[in-house]
Design a protein around this motif. Sequence first.
Motif, short mmCIF file in Angstrom:
data_model
loop_
_atom_site.label_atom_id
_atom_site.label_comp_id
_atom_site.label_asym_id
_atom_site.label_seq_id
_atom_site.Cartn_x
_atom_site.Cartn_y
_atom_site.Cartn_z
N TYR A 76 -1.82 5.88 -0.67
CA TYR A 76 -2.29 5.90 0.72
C TYR A 76 -1.28 6.64 1.61
CZ TYR A 76 -5.29 2.09 -0.88
OH TYR A 76 -6.20 1.33 -1.56
N GLN A 110 2.50 1.94 -3.40
CA GLN A 110 1.58 2.45 -4.42
C GLN A 110 1.52 3.98 -4.42
OE1 GLN A 110 -2.32 0.77 -3.83
NE2 GLN A 110 -1.61 -1.33 -4.16
N ILE A 138 -2.96 3.88 6.08
CA ILE A 138 -2.50 2.49 6.20
C ILE A 138 -2.66 2.03 7.64
CG2 ILE A 138 -0.51 0.94 5.96
CD1 ILE A 138 0.52 2.89 3.75
N MET A 156 0.83 -1.20 0.00
CA MET A 156 0.00 0.00 0.00
C MET A 156 0.88 1.26 0.00
SD MET A 156 -2.98 -1.12 2.68
CE MET A 156 -3.93 0.38 2.60
#
Length: 187
Positions: free
Chosen positions: A161, A158, A166, A155
């Motif tokens: 976020y 990417q 998270i 996450m």
Amino acid sequence: MAAVGYARVSTREQNLDGQTDALEAAGCEKVFIEHASGVLAKRPALEDALEYLRSGDTLVVTKLDRLGRSVRNLKEVADGLERRGVGLKALSQGIDTTTPGGRLFFHMLAAIAEFEHDLIVERTKDGLAAARARGRTGGGRIKMSPTKARQARAMYDQKTYTVQQIAETFGVSRGTIYRHLGDDARA
């Protein structure tokens, strides 16, 4: 032969009036005032008070816990005063080391407190040994499994976020996420 007072509160918000009134009522000619936690090693007003005292003087406190960080520290301070010929009075406990009975009472209290501390340490060690024998180890519980840590890393990589998002997803703190992501996450 002066009575010298020492008053201490842990925070600026606490009020010293009760202590200073009691010390003045006990005949203290000078009162040293401290705004510091008792656990701090550096207490300038206490150091000034100890330096100010002369043989035959008496250091007066309202309670013993105002003077020492621990039983051991309190005993060190009291022993240092005794070596210099300085008495110690704790008003609320009725301790006065300028009298034989007061010295006896102080040393009995110190011995009991030290004994109690030693018992606590011994019980703690026994409890930890019993837990280890059952396969349990100390420390907090593991908050994120390796799988969850990999998911958090994915996450984060990417870049869609935030660390806060998270953390909320996994029900942990941002600090936990940072620990699992390593130093590169904080940059």
